[in-house]
Design a protein around this motif. Structure first.
Motif, PDB file in Angstrom:
ATOM      1  N   SER A  71      -1.649  -4.139   0.849  1.00  7.46           N
ATOM      2  CA  SER A  71      -1.053  -4.366  -0.703  1.00  7.46           C
ATOM      3  C   SER A  71      -1.100  -5.628  -1.094  1.00  7.46           C
ATOM      4  CB  SER A  71       0.569  -4.120  -0.454  1.00  7.46           C
ATOM      5  OG  SER A  71       1.144  -3.730  -1.580  1.00  7.46           O
ATOM      6  N   ARG A  91       2.478  11.644   1.498  1.00  2.97           N
ATOM      7  CA  ARG A  91       1.068  11.900   2.214  1.00  2.97           C
ATOM      8  C   ARG A  91       1.628  11.740   3.678  1.00  2.97           C
ATOM      9  NH1 ARG A  91      -2.354   6.883   0.203  1.00  2.97           N
ATOM     10  NH2 ARG A  91      -0.146   5.916   0.020  1.00  2.97           N
ATOM     11  N   THR A 112      -0.432   3.531  -3.424  1.00  2.00           N
ATOM     12  CA  THR A 112       0.574   4.342  -3.940  1.00  2.00           C
ATOM     13  C   THR A 112       0.368   4.815  -5.312  1.00  2.00           C
ATOM     14  OG1 THR A 112       2.000   2.610  -4.556  1.00  2.00           O
ATOM     15  CG2 THR A 112       2.199   3.441  -2.156  1.00  2.00           C
ATOM     16  N   GLY A 144      -6.507   3.715  -1.021  1.00  5.79           N
ATOM     17  CA  GLY A 144      -5.379   4.956  -0.908  1.00  5.79           C
ATOM     18  C   GLY A 144      -3.908   4.298  -1.231  1.00  5.79           C
ATOM     19  N   ASP A 181       7.058   1.350   6.526  1.00 10.21           N
ATOM     20  CA  ASP A 181       7.546   2.834   7.198  1.00 10.21           C
ATOM     21  C   ASP A 181       8.341   2.604   8.642  1.00 10.21           C
ATOM     22  OD1 ASP A 181       6.712   3.963   4.672  1.00 10.21           O
ATOM     23  OD2 ASP A 181       4.801   4.221   5.984  1.00 10.21           O
ATOM     24  N   GLN A 205       7.136  -3.015   2.690  1.00 15.75           N
ATOM     25  CA  GLN A 205       5.891  -2.712   3.395  1.00 15.75           C
ATOM     26  C   GLN A 205       5.985  -3.435   4.646  1.00 15.75           C
ATOM     27  OE1 GLN A 205       5.623  -3.726  -0.193  1.00 15.75           O
ATOM     28  NE2 GLN A 205       5.911  -1.616  -0.394  1.00 15.75           N
ATOM     29  N   VAL A 228      -0.072   4.655   6.541  1.00  8.93           N
ATOM     30  CA  VAL A 228      -0.549   5.653   5.475  1.00  8.93           C
ATOM     31  C   VAL A 228      -1.604   4.738   4.828  1.00  8.93           C
ATOM     32  CG1 VAL A 228       0.881   7.103   3.857  1.00  8.93           C
ATOM     33  CG2 VAL A 228       1.904   4.826   4.744  1.00  8.93           C
ATOM     34  N   ASN A 240       6.404   0.591  -4.873  1.00  6.76           N
ATOM     35  CA  ASN A 240       5.526   1.150  -3.652  1.00  6.76           C
ATOM     36  C   ASN A 240       6.355   1.473  -2.628  1.00  6.76           C
ATOM     37  OD1 ASN A 240       5.756  -1.788  -3.634  1.00  6.76           O
ATOM     38  ND2 ASN A 240       3.719  -1.700  -2.705  1.00  6.76           N
TER      39      ASN A 240
HETATM   40  P1  IMP Z   1      -0.138  -0.529  -2.799  1.00 12.16           P
HETATM   41  O1  IMP Z   1       0.780  -1.209  -2.229  1.00 12.16           O
HETATM   42  O2  IMP Z   1       0.124   0.809  -3.729  1.00 12.16           O
HETATM   43  O3  IMP Z   1      -1.301  -1.081  -3.830  1.00 12.16           O
HETATM   44  O4  IMP Z   1      -0.911   0.273  -1.538  1.00 12.16           O
HETATM   45  C1  IMP Z   1      -1.909  -0.481  -0.640  1.00 12.16           C
HETATM   46  C2  IMP Z   1      -1.759   0.178   0.802  1.00 12.16           C
HETATM   47  O5  IMP Z   1      -0.462  -0.229   1.350  1.00 12.16           O
HETATM   48  C3  IMP Z   1      -2.136   1.598   0.819  1.00 12.16           C
HETATM   49  O6  IMP Z   1      -2.642   1.928   1.828  1.00 12.16           O
HETATM   50  C4  IMP Z   1      -0.530   2.196   0.694  1.00 12.16           C
HETATM   51  O7  IMP Z   1      -0.381   3.274   1.706  1.00 12.16           O
HETATM   52  C5  IMP Z   1       0.200   1.020   1.607  1.00 12.16           C
HETATM   53  N1  IMP Z   1       1.620   0.779   1.328  1.00 12.16           N
HETATM   54  C6  IMP Z   1       2.213   0.514   0.218  1.00 12.16           C
HETATM   55  N2  IMP Z   1       3.392   0.547   0.126  1.00 12.16           N
HETATM   56  C7  IMP Z   1       3.874   1.062   1.438  1.00 12.16           C
HETATM   57  C8  IMP Z   1       4.983   1.420   2.185  1.00 12.16           C
HETATM   58  O8  IMP Z   1       6.139   1.065   1.667  1.00 12.16           O
HETATM   59  N3  IMP Z   1       4.845   1.871   3.373  1.00 12.16           N
HETATM   60  C9  IMP Z   1       3.749   2.021   3.913  1.00 12.16           C
HETATM   61  N4  IMP Z   1       2.622   1.693   3.219  1.00 12.16           N
HETATM   62  C10 IMP Z   1       2.495   1.265   2.008  1.00 12.16           C
END
Ligand code: IMP
Length: 432
Positions: free
Chosen positions: A241, A305, A133, A131, A17, A226, A275, A42
């Motif tokens: 992630s 969020r 996405t 937590g 972000d 990310q 996040v 994500n």
């Molecule tokens: P996942 O990538 O959905 O498995 O999420 C794993 C972690 O990475 C969580 O804490 C998410 O909030 C964070 N995350 C995943 N993609 C992003 C992004 O694009 N920006 C910020 N945080 C992210």
């Protein structure tokens, strides 16, 4: 060899972000190819121009530029239904993709059952949930690592059977977890439509194509997703992630050799956000944190969020610069700090009597140690020249550069395209 192509990487180097979408959109005209090398839907790369706002999830940010090739690399995971929705929105806005987008056959597919597994694993973790996405990222990469995944190339032949087999495997895992109350019928129909929709795009061995373009002298911008502290190896594991978000991921996620990588642009915000769950030593639970969130509009682009907010963390920044080999920093959203009389910067972490200025193995329990700098208390979002920056703002930039040892080559003071100030020392770098 004369006129050799190169790969520059543009990476979010903290918790994501950082505003990569804006910078990649700004840098894209200087490159021939924009390629995503990791992650999937994500991500949410927000790009604002011409009074319109676009949020890109899987599609590279070079699609707004005529004549650019956009690549979804082998290191990515892709959800056909979400890809279809994203592509249709762009096509409705007048951006024809078929000519300009190529998808690696080696990228992995996110199935509807991967998303159910994401929810099931999170539920099973209870208070230790990551937590996520909820986009099925972890389960899709798990299948990749377990050598059970489906790849984009699989949709070209006998797909139904392969899909049914993997889906059955997922259903068995869900039954074993006792996670049985889900219904994916509607989602699955859309997903299968998405698979069909993807077939009209060019599915290719993009690794060979990117290398051919490099040998022809073309320049590639590798668009990160990310942030470095969410990297599966280098992030705050297990609150990360599941992909390689750092510079090494550019090589594996596109199939390019390390020697091809030239500049590494490290994008960070003038303050910190995160996040999802996981340790975050600079997190503010007070009114200052709320003010940063309000002024910075810190709400997730994908999930909506609230983002956790705090002051700039130099410990994390230095670590990210090290693992990525950052050559140029890009500081985003410094205008969010415009109203603060005092600006804090985290220079070390403390736990009991222990103090460290390098990133510990586990961030849990460490508290931020701050230094205070005077704020500039004047609006900067309208400024377009470095000479016009207030003195305290220039001091802030110089302080960070001194602390981390890498130049801040670009400063962005508002979401507008033209609010991207290339500092003198970097002018040559922005024209590869
Ligand atoms: P996942 O990538 O959905 O498995 O999420 C794993 C972690 O990475 C969580 O804490 C998410 O909030 C964070 N995350 C995943 N993609 C992003 C992004 O694009 N920006 C910020 N945080 C992210």
């Amino acid at each position: 060899m004369a006129n050799k192509g190169k790969v520059d990487a543009l990476l979010g180097i903290v918790f994501g972000d950082e505003g990569k979408g804006k910078i990649v959109d700004w840098l894209a005209p200087r490159y021939d190819v924009v390629a995503r090398f990791a992650g999937g839907p994500n991500a949410g790369h927000t790009i604002i121009f011409g009074g319109r706002k676009f949020v890109l999830r899987s599609i590279p940010s070079g699609v707004f530029d005529e004549g650019k090739l956009n690549v979804i690399g082998n290191g990515c995971v892709i959800a056909p239904d979400l890809f279809m929705a994203e592509a249709r929105e762009l096509e409705a806005a007048g951006y024809t993709l078929a000519e300009r987008l190529v998808i690696s056959r080696r990228a992995h597919l996110i199935l509807p059952t991967h998303r159910v597994l994401d929810r099931a694993y999170e539920a099973a973790k209870g208070k230790d949930a990551v937590g996520t996405t909820g986009k099925g990222i972890g389960p899709a990469y798990s299948d990749k690592a377990a050598r059970t995944g489906l790849r984009v190339g699989d949709i070209e032949e006998d797909f139904e059977a392969k899909y049914r087999q993997l889906k059955a495997r997922h259903e068995q895992i869900l039954a074993d977890l006792g996670f049985t109350s889900y219904d994916i019928a509607q989602e699955e129909a859309l997903w299968l439509e998405g698979v069909d929709y993807m077939r009209r795009f060019r599915l290719a061995d993009t690794e060979a194509e990117v290398n051919r373009l490099l040998s022809e002298g073309k320049h590639v911008l590798a668009e990160g997703a990310q942030g470095s502290l969410l990297d599966i190896d280098h992030g705050t594991y297990p609150f990360v992630s599941s992909s390689s978000t750092t510079a090494g991921g550019v090589c594996t996620g596109l199939g390019v050799a390390p020697g091809k990588i030239d500049r590494v642009w490290g994008v960070f915000k003038a303050y910190s956000t995160r996040v999802g769950a996981g340790p975050f030593p600079v997190e503010l639970f007070d009114a200052t944190g709320d003010t940063l969130r309000d002024i910075g509009h810190e709400y997730g682009a994908v999930t909506g969020r609230n983002r956790r907010c705090g002051w700039l963390d130099l410990v994390a920044l230095k670590y990210a610069i090290m693992v990525n080999g950052v050559t140029d920093l890009v500081m985003m959203k410094s205008d969010v700090l415009d109203t603060f009389p005092v600006i804090k910067v985290c220079t070390a972490y403390r736990k009991g009597d222990a103090v460290t200025s390098t990133l510990p193995y586990d961030l849990t329990g460490w508290e931020a140690v701050y230094e205070e700098l005077p704020g500039w208390q004047t609006p900067t979002d309208g400024l377009r020249r470095e000479e016009d920056f207030p003195k305290a703002f220039r001091n802030y930039i110089a302080y960070v550069e001194r602390a981390v040892g890498v130049p801040i080559s670009i400063v962005s003071v508002s979401p507008d395209r033209d609010a991207t100030i290339v500092r003198r020392a970097a002018a040559a770098m922005a024209n590869p």
